[in-house]
Design an enzyme around this catalytic site. Structure first.
Site, mmCIF file in Angstrom:
data_model
loop_
_atom_site.group_PDB
_atom_site.id
_atom_site.type_symbol
_atom_site.label_atom_id
_atom_site.label_comp_id
_atom_site.label_asym_id
_atom_site.label_seq_id
_atom_site.Cartn_x
_atom_site.Cartn_y
_atom_site.Cartn_z
ATOM 1 N N ASP A 298 -93.042 10.117 59.310
ATOM 2 C CA ASP A 298 -93.839 11.208 59.863
ATOM 3 C C ASP A 298 -92.957 12.274 60.511
ATOM 4 O O ASP A 298 -91.920 11.962 61.089
ATOM 5 C CB ASP A 298 -94.809 10.630 60.905
ATOM 6 C CG ASP A 298 -95.871 11.622 61.332
ATOM 7 O OD1 ASP A 298 -96.208 12.523 60.532
ATOM 8 O OD2 ASP A 298 -96.362 11.502 62.463
ATOM 9 N N HIS B 253 -89.867 18.493 53.915
ATOM 10 C CA HIS B 253 -90.092 17.410 52.953
ATOM 11 C C HIS B 253 -88.813 17.097 52.173
ATOM 12 O O HIS B 253 -88.515 15.927 51.903
ATOM 13 C CB HIS B 253 -91.223 17.787 51.999
ATOM 14 C CG HIS B 253 -92.560 17.903 52.668
ATOM 15 N ND1 HIS B 253 -93.048 16.941 53.514
ATOM 16 C CD2 HIS B 253 -93.521 18.870 52.602
ATOM 17 C CE1 HIS B 253 -94.249 17.297 53.957
ATOM 18 N NE2 HIS B 253 -94.552 18.465 53.420
ATOM 19 N N ARG C 249 -104.442 18.420 52.016
ATOM 20 C CA ARG C 249 -103.481 19.436 52.443
ATOM 21 C C ARG C 249 -103.521 20.633 51.487
ATOM 22 O O ARG C 249 -104.045 20.535 50.372
ATOM 23 C CB ARG C 249 -102.072 18.844 52.504
ATOM 24 C CG ARG C 249 -101.905 17.779 53.579
ATOM 25 C CD ARG C 249 -100.463 17.376 53.740
ATOM 26 N NE ARG C 249 -100.298 16.406 54.820
ATOM 27 C CZ ARG C 249 -99.119 15.995 55.284
ATOM 28 N NH1 ARG C 249 -97.994 16.472 54.750
ATOM 29 N NH2 ARG C 249 -99.062 15.121 56.267
ATOM 30 N N LEU D 21 -82.791 -5.582 47.262
ATOM 31 C CA LEU D 21 -83.820 -4.990 48.110
ATOM 32 C C LEU D 21 -85.047 -4.625 47.280
ATOM 33 O O LEU D 21 -84.919 -4.079 46.179
ATOM 34 C CB LEU D 21 -83.266 -3.734 48.788
ATOM 35 C CG LEU D 21 -84.251 -2.894 49.603
ATOM 36 C CD1 LEU D 21 -84.611 -3.600 50.898
ATOM 37 C CD2 LEU D 21 -83.676 -1.510 49.883
ATOM 38 N N ARG E 209 -92.841 3.850 63.026
ATOM 39 C CA ARG E 209 -93.396 5.184 62.793
ATOM 40 C C ARG E 209 -92.517 6.194 63.522
ATOM 41 O O ARG E 209 -92.199 6.029 64.698
ATOM 42 C CB ARG E 209 -94.829 5.306 63.293
ATOM 43 C CG ARG E 209 -95.378 6.718 63.023
ATOM 44 C CD ARG E 209 -96.837 6.875 63.340
ATOM 45 N NE ARG E 209 -97.263 8.217 62.943
ATOM 46 C CZ ARG E 209 -98.435 8.520 62.431
ATOM 47 N NH1 ARG E 209 -99.342 7.576 62.247
ATOM 48 N NH2 ARG E 209 -98.736 9.753 62.096
#
Length: 250
Positions: A24, A41, A75, A135, A192
């Site tokens: 976020d 972004h 959005r 992973l 977060r």
């Protein structure tokens, strides 16, 4: 990885096996610098690359990222288009490196109604890396936890209607088997970024007993030091799971 290679700030035996991250703050990071949201972004993708590398080095087994929520479609169209473009470029540019690094990619979320090329890229990422044993990178794309639970309930209802299950057979374990990735363990730690302190419809079922760590960094600033700090905080927690004390990482 050998214990000698693990950073001294992280205790090897207490490294969380599954870490989930709500990435976020991209837009606020950009706004604070007078930059367009799209730049936030793009820098967020760079932070994701750093985090994947760090997770592998620390010894985390699974990392789940909240890349695009079911609510994000509301959005502005230009921003959604930019996010879709970033996803396309990430898979096309990074998939080969992830595969070479033995990373397995899994996708959770609703795939119907996606653009066909996006759907093909998601399938390609999973198929190419399916046999990898390092992973596991779980990408929550077009994902919402309430929607995931609703899909599970719908599938259970279909099983009952067809006679495969009886209503009395349905319990919490049954519901878990019908979620998007029932074979994966629940996250030990949910992180977060950006200082917000809520789950925002992310892994609500799976996070019932997860440790939650909220960090002030906007996602583009998240780095190895921030990940180490979150894990150190996790290591200080006492996990009870509704019962007696259990040490983290045990």
């Amino acid at each position: 990885m050998p214990e000698a290679e693990v950073p001294k700030s992280v205790v090897p035996r207490q490294v969380p096996h599954h870490v989930a991250i709500i990435m976020d703050g991209n837009g606020r990071w950009a706004a604070a610098r007078g930059l367009p949201r799209a730049e936030g972004h793009r820098r967020g993708v760079e932070a994701l690359r750093r985090t994947i590398r760090a997770a592998g080095e620390i010894g985390i087994g699974i990392i789940t990222i909240f890349s695009f929520s079911a609510e994000n479609w509301s959005r502005p169209a230009a921003e959604v288009g930019e996010l879709m473009g970033l996803l396309r470029r990430f898979i096309r540019n990074d998939l080969a490196e992830l595969h070479q690094s033995n990373v397995r990619v899994r996708i959770i979320g609703e795939r119907t109604a996606l653009d066909p090329d996006i759907g093909r890229l998601l399938v390609e990422a999973e198929d190419l890396t399916r046999a990898n044993t390092g992973l596991t990178l779980v990408v929550a794309f077009n994902y919402g936890a309430r929607q995931e639970i609703a899909r599970a309930v719908q599938r259970i209802a279909e099983q009952i209607e067809s006679g495969v299950l009886k209503p009395a057979d349905v319990n919490s374990e049954t519901v878990g088997k019908f979620l998007d990735a029932p074979d994966l363990p629940d996250p030990d730690l949910v992180i977060r970024t950006s200082g917000e302190q809520r789950l925002s419809n992310f892994l609500l079922w799976q996070s019932a007993y997860s440790e939650l760590v909220f960090v002030p960094n906007y996602w583009p600033d998240f780095d190895r030091a921030a990940l180490d700090a979150a894990i150190r905080e996790y290591q200080q927690r006492e996990r009870r799971f509704g019962g007696l004390v259990a040490k983290t990482g045990s």
